[in-house]
Design a protein around this motif. Structure first.
Motif, short mmCIF file in Angstrom:
data_model
loop_
_atom_site.label_atom_id
_atom_site.label_comp_id
_atom_site.label_asym_id
_atom_site.label_seq_id
_atom_site.Cartn_x
_atom_site.Cartn_y
_atom_site.Cartn_z
N ALA A 1 5.11 6.02 -13.59
CA ALA A 1 5.78 7.03 -14.47
C ALA A 1 5.60 6.71 -16.04
CB ALA A 1 7.21 6.67 -14.17
N THR A 2 5.49 5.39 -16.40
CA THR A 2 5.39 5.17 -17.90
C THR A 2 3.83 4.98 -18.38
OG1 THR A 2 5.17 2.74 -17.05
CG2 THR A 2 7.57 3.39 -17.75
N GLY A 3 2.89 5.17 -17.40
CA GLY A 3 1.51 5.31 -17.68
C GLY A 3 0.85 3.91 -17.80
N GLU A 4 1.56 2.86 -17.34
CA GLU A 4 0.83 1.70 -17.34
C GLU A 4 -0.22 1.24 -16.33
OE1 GLU A 4 3.96 -1.89 -17.75
OE2 GLU A 4 5.29 -0.18 -17.16
N ILE A 5 -0.10 2.26 -15.35
CA ILE A 5 -1.14 2.16 -14.44
C ILE A 5 -1.63 3.76 -14.23
CG2 ILE A 5 -1.80 2.14 -11.89
CD1 ILE A 5 -0.19 -0.74 -11.96
N ALA B 1 0.91 -1.35 0.01
CA ALA B 1 0.07 0.18 -0.18
C ALA B 1 1.07 1.19 0.09
CB ALA B 1 -1.01 0.13 1.30
N GLY B 2 2.08 1.14 0.83
CA GLY B 2 2.89 2.26 0.91
C GLY B 2 3.53 2.71 -0.45
N CYS B 3 3.89 1.54 -1.19
CA CYS B 3 4.67 1.60 -2.48
C CYS B 3 3.48 2.32 -3.63
CB CYS B 3 4.93 0.38 -3.02
SG CYS B 3 6.30 -0.39 -2.16
N ALA B 4 2.17 1.99 -3.27
CA ALA B 4 1.21 2.42 -4.26
C ALA B 4 0.99 4.13 -4.37
CB ALA B 4 -0.04 1.74 -4.21
N ILE B 5 0.95 4.33 -2.87
CA ILE B 5 0.62 5.77 -2.48
C ILE B 5 1.89 6.53 -2.71
CG2 ILE B 5 1.03 5.83 -0.27
CD1 ILE B 5 -1.72 7.58 -1.87
N ASN B 6 3.12 5.96 -2.52
CA ASN B 6 4.45 6.77 -2.74
C ASN B 6 4.81 6.78 -4.19
OD1 ASN B 6 7.34 7.46 -2.02
ND2 ASN B 6 7.44 6.09 -3.78
N ASP B 7 4.16 5.84 -5.23
CA ASP B 7 4.44 6.25 -6.75
C ASP B 7 3.35 7.11 -7.08
OD1 ASP B 7 6.46 4.36 -6.41
OD2 ASP B 7 5.53 3.07 -7.98
N PHE B 8 2.12 7.13 -6.57
CA PHE B 8 1.23 8.01 -6.81
C PHE B 8 1.72 9.56 -6.44
CE2 PHE B 8 -2.14 11.16 -5.31
CZ PHE B 8 -2.89 11.17 -6.48
N ALA B 9 2.35 9.87 -5.47
CA ALA B 9 2.87 11.16 -5.01
C ALA B 9 4.06 11.31 -5.77
CB ALA B 9 3.43 11.04 -3.54
N ASP B 10 4.66 10.30 -6.52
CA ASP B 10 6.04 10.91 -7.16
C ASP B 10 5.63 10.49 -8.60
OD1 ASP B 10 7.31 11.15 -4.75
OD2 ASP B 10 8.27 9.37 -4.78
N ARG B 11 4.50 10.49 -8.91
CA ARG B 11 4.02 10.08 -10.39
C ARG B 11 4.77 11.31 -11.56
NH1 ARG B 11 0.00 12.40 -8.17
NH2 ARG B 11 -1.57 13.86 -9.18
N LYS B 12 4.89 12.26 -11.09
CA LYS B 12 5.53 13.55 -11.98
C LYS B 12 6.94 13.66 -11.95
CE LYS B 12 1.06 15.92 -11.95
NZ LYS B 12 0.47 17.28 -11.38
N LYS C 1 16.62 8.24 -12.72
CA LYS C 1 17.26 6.88 -13.38
C LYS C 1 16.67 5.66 -12.52
CE LYS C 1 21.66 4.55 -14.39
NZ LYS C 1 23.00 4.69 -14.33
N ARG C 2 16.68 5.48 -11.37
CA ARG C 2 16.13 4.48 -10.66
C ARG C 2 14.73 4.29 -10.77
NH1 ARG C 2 14.27 3.76 -6.02
NH2 ARG C 2 14.70 5.85 -5.22
N THR C 3 14.06 5.05 -11.38
CA THR C 3 12.49 4.97 -11.08
C THR C 3 11.90 5.36 -12.29
OG1 THR C 3 12.40 7.40 -10.27
CG2 THR C 3 12.61 5.65 -8.41
N MET D 1 20.98 8.41 -0.87
CA MET D 1 22.56 8.67 -1.74
C MET D 1 22.35 8.22 -3.20
SD MET D 1 24.86 7.94 1.68
CE MET D 1 26.47 8.09 0.88
N VAL D 2 21.87 7.18 -3.35
CA VAL D 2 21.61 6.43 -4.76
C VAL D 2 20.88 7.95 -5.60
CG1 VAL D 2 20.67 4.75 -6.20
CG2 VAL D 2 21.68 4.31 -3.99
N ASP D 3 20.17 8.37 -5.06
CA ASP D 3 19.37 9.23 -6.08
C ASP D 3 19.60 10.99 -6.00
OD1 ASP D 3 17.74 7.21 -6.99
OD2 ASP D 3 16.24 7.27 -5.46
N ARG D 4 20.73 10.97 -5.14
CA ARG D 4 21.19 12.41 -4.86
C ARG D 4 21.13 13.44 -5.85
NH1 ARG D 4 24.96 13.02 0.25
NH2 ARG D 4 26.18 11.57 -1.23
#
Length: 294
Positions: A91-95, A66-77, A83-85, A194-197
């Motif tokens: 992000a790709t529009g599949e969902i 559930a947390g991943c779903a709402i996290n990706d909703f918040a970060d969709r833009k 690079k990692r996401t 640090m990966v995404d900094r």
């Protein structure tokens, strides 16, 4: 088992949901699961109720999804610019965004119903705190450089809930364990950040990795040391013995290894250091399990 018997479009959609909920990458669930098991074993004096064990193992995986779903909703833009996401389903529009929100609500409801029907009133009351934390965490990176602190609280909230379900109370020891896990979560999620900094700086997303700057490894090391110290205090107050402290020693050794991996702050080694925390949590649980068993 394959899903070849299903229509191709349905297979594609299910694959997208599988990736959205990170069931293909269970590291987040495992990092929540280990401290939840710590709490169940300590509160149950080494013999937790089977019902509570089932509820919280299922609950961990459902709420992390559930947390991943709402996290990706918040970060969709913004995920498409990192690079990692950039290949994530929203992000790709599949969902569609609405689908992610509905999935979040459905998983939260299922988890809530398990608490209602299979635990006690205190656990039910505590569950509302967990729901709030799961919802607000993904949005914190826009308002504060400490989103890892909110993630730590969200990941640690299963500790008082599991303790309450097992013992029908929460004690000072419960919150000591909560504090240790909160500090540990901030440490390993800073390694993750640090990966995404570099990408986060470009798009304006905040994190402890950005806040700490050149002091990142030092502060992570301090947080790791405090985690071991507080878990040692838990051991003293719970009258635990040699096996538990050997588990803590294992965690400490792995923390040193993580510092070695992250020494040049390169993406892949930092991510490897983050992943290594699964074994740190497992080491503590193994020591606790053996200590209470023997």
């Amino acid at each position: 088992m394959t899903l070849d018997f299903l229509p191709a479009n349905l297979q594609t959609k299910l694959s997208a949901y599988y990736r959205l909920t990170r069931l293909d990458r269970p590291i987040g669930s495992l990092l929540v699961l280990w401290p939840t098991l710590w709490a169940l074993w300590l509160a149950g004096d080494g013999i937790p109720a089977i019902g509570n064990l089932v509820v919280f193992v299922l609950g961990v995986f459902m709420m992390r999804s559930a947390g991943c779903a709402i996290n990706d909703f918040a970060d969709r833009k913004v995920d498409g610019h990192v690079k990692r996401t950039k290949a994530r389903p929203l992000a790709t529009g599949e969902i569609k965004p609405a689908e992610a929100v509905l999935l979040f609500l459905g998983l939260c409801l299922a988890s809530f119903l398990m608490v209602v029907f299979f635990t006690n009133t205190l656990t039910l009351y505590l569950s509302f705190g967990g729901l709030v934390l799961a919802f607000i965490y993904p949005f914190m990176k826009r308002y504060t450089h400490l989103p890892q602190l909110f993630l730590g609280a969200a990941f640690s909230w299963a500790i008082p809930m599991a303790w309450a379900a097992e013992a029908n109370e929460v004690t000072r020891l419960t919150w000591l364990l909560f504090t240790a896990n909160l500090l540990w979560t901030v440490a390993y999620d800073t390694l993750y950040a640090m990966v995404d900094r570099d990408d986060d700086l470009k798009i304006g997303v905040k994190s402890t990795a950005i806040l700490f700057g050149e002091a990142d490894r030092l502060i992570v090391g301090i947080l790791q040391a405090l985690t071991v110290l507080i878990l040692a205090m838990v051991g003293v107050q719970s009258d635990l013995g040699t096996f538990y402290y050997l588990g803590l020693l294992g965690m400490a050794v792995l923390f040193v290894y993580q510092q070695h991996l992250a020494r040049f702050r390169e993406r892949e080694p930092c991510f490897k250091a983050f992943l290594n925390n699964n074994w740190a949590g497992a080491a503590v649980f193994a020591g606790l399990f053996l200590d209470l068993l023997l």
